[in-house]
Design a protein around this motif. Structure first.
Motif, short mmCIF file in Angstrom:
data_model
loop_
_atom_site.label_atom_id
_atom_site.label_comp_id
_atom_site.label_asym_id
_atom_site.label_seq_id
_atom_site.Cartn_x
_atom_site.Cartn_y
_atom_site.Cartn_z
N MET A 1 0.87 -1.19 0.00
CA MET A 1 0.00 0.00 0.00
C MET A 1 0.90 1.23 0.00
SD MET A 1 -2.71 -1.16 2.96
CE MET A 1 -1.52 -1.18 4.30
N ASP A 2 1.25 1.72 -1.18
CA ASP A 2 2.22 2.82 -1.25
C ASP A 2 1.56 4.08 -1.82
OD1 ASP A 2 4.68 3.99 -0.92
OD2 ASP A 2 5.52 3.23 -2.79
N GLY A 3 2.09 5.23 -1.41
CA GLY A 3 1.66 6.50 -2.00
C GLY A 3 0.84 7.39 -1.08
N ASN A 4 0.70 7.01 0.18
CA ASN A 4 -0.07 7.85 1.12
C ASN A 4 0.57 9.24 1.28
OD1 ASN A 4 -1.58 5.59 1.59
ND2 ASN A 4 -0.75 5.18 3.65
N GLY A 5 1.90 9.25 1.40
CA GLY A 5 2.60 10.51 1.62
C GLY A 5 2.43 11.44 0.44
N ARG A 6 2.64 10.91 -0.77
CA ARG A 6 2.50 11.75 -1.97
C ARG A 6 1.07 12.25 -2.14
NH1 ARG A 6 5.30 7.47 -5.71
NH2 ARG A 6 5.27 6.37 -3.71
N TRP A 7 0.12 11.41 -1.82
CA TRP A 7 -1.30 11.80 -1.93
C TRP A 7 -1.57 13.04 -1.07
CZ3 TRP A 7 -5.50 12.45 1.24
CH2 TRP A 7 -6.76 12.44 0.64
N LYS B 1 13.26 4.60 9.46
CA LYS B 1 14.13 5.71 9.02
C LYS B 1 13.35 7.01 8.86
CE LYS B 1 16.93 2.53 6.24
NZ LYS B 1 17.03 2.02 4.86
N ARG B 2 12.05 6.96 8.96
CA ARG B 2 11.23 8.18 8.80
C ARG B 2 11.24 9.00 10.09
NH1 ARG B 2 6.34 6.45 4.77
NH2 ARG B 2 7.68 5.28 3.33
N SER B 3 10.64 10.19 10.04
CA SER B 3 10.66 11.07 11.22
C SER B 3 9.93 10.39 12.38
CB SER B 3 9.96 12.40 10.90
OG SER B 3 8.57 12.21 10.80
#
Ligand code: IPE
Ligand code: IPE
Ligand code: MG
Length: 241
Positions: free
Chosen positions: A18-24, A69-71
């Motif tokens: 499930m990728d793309g939440n951040g870009r959305w 590795k994310r905030s």
């Protein structure tokens, strides 16, 4: 040749990155966590749609071993979202016959979240309509290392002979023990990589990489992908008859 009977060529086990939440969210000028929240809403819809689409096993990649590795803010936000999902969906999942289980290394997770995970696994263990597996702190390599360690410990203790180690024996040490291999792996957001997902289990999976960002993924899109899957010729190394 007769037309293919699509009812028999539906994938039983679908795994999704499930990728793309951040870009959305970023595209709309919103914080990334808003995208994750929308993504969680989609999860609910997709889970509900699966049984009618013939999917018996749905495995969702929610947090990878690399996502630490994310905030701190994003990591904590995601962990809070997982807890909330379990708390809010527990009754519905139980009522709808969904068995919920988790894969991944749960030792580094917060104790409260782990308690919720253990509790819902036990509560839904007898359900059979859909098995929903959520990968949290999951990495295919990490899973194989943990399996190898447990296997080595059993070998050292004399519980298994090295010659008895075959594919089935190794599978018994994986987090996915008891789950069939995925027939189809879908990745949203346009990236064409598997990012450490189900490395062993996907040896013969079919792949679909689609540009849709996860918060825009709908049951109708899933249904379209399943229709396309029905036209594929899966040979598993043999020749087509
Ligand atoms: C997927 O969305 C969800 C997780 C990895 C937790 P992303 O957060 O990776 O979204 P993008 O790839 O940055 O758009
Ligand atoms: C994969 O997505 C992990 C999840 C969907 C949970 P990422 O966004 O973390 O993967 P990369 O970094 O693009 O490979
Ligand atoms: Mg991503």
């Amino acid at each position: 040749m007769a037309a293919k009977d699509t009812s028999t060529t539906r994938p039983s086990h679908v795994a999704i990155i499930m990728d793309g939440n951040g870009r959305w969210a970023t595209q709309r000028g919103w914080p990334r966590l808003v995208g994750h929240r929308r993504g969680a809403e989609r999860v609910k819809q997709i889970v509900r749609a699966c049984p009618d689409l013939g999917v018996k096993y749905l495995t969702l990649y929610a947090f990878s071993t690399e996502n630490w590795k994310r905030s701190t803010q994003e990591v904590l936000g995601l962990m809070a979202l997982f807890s909330r999902y379990i708390e809010r969906e527990a009754d519905r999942l139980s009522a709808e016959g969904v068995r919920l289980r988790f894969i991944g290394d749960r030792r580094p997770l917060d104790g409260r979240l782990r308690g919720l995970m253990d509790g819902i696994e036990k509560r839904t263990a007898a359900n059979t309509r859909l098995t929903l597996t959520v990968a949290i702190n999951y990495g295919g390599r990490n899973e194989l290392v943990r399996a190898a360690r447990a296997l080595a410990a059993d070998a050292a203790a004399g519980r298994i002979a090295p010659d008895a180690v075959d594919e089935a024996a190794l599978e018994g040490y994986l987090d996915t023990v008891g789950l069939p291999d995925p027939d189809l792996v879908i990745r949203t957001s346009g990236e064409t990589r598997i990012s450490n997902y189900l490395l062993w289990q996907s040896a013969y999976a079919e792949y679909e990489f689609i540009p849709t960002l996860w918060p825009d993924f709908t049951p109708a899109k899933l249904s379209e992908i399943l229709d396309r899957f029905a036209l594929r010729d899966r040979r598993f190394g043999a020749l087509t008859a």
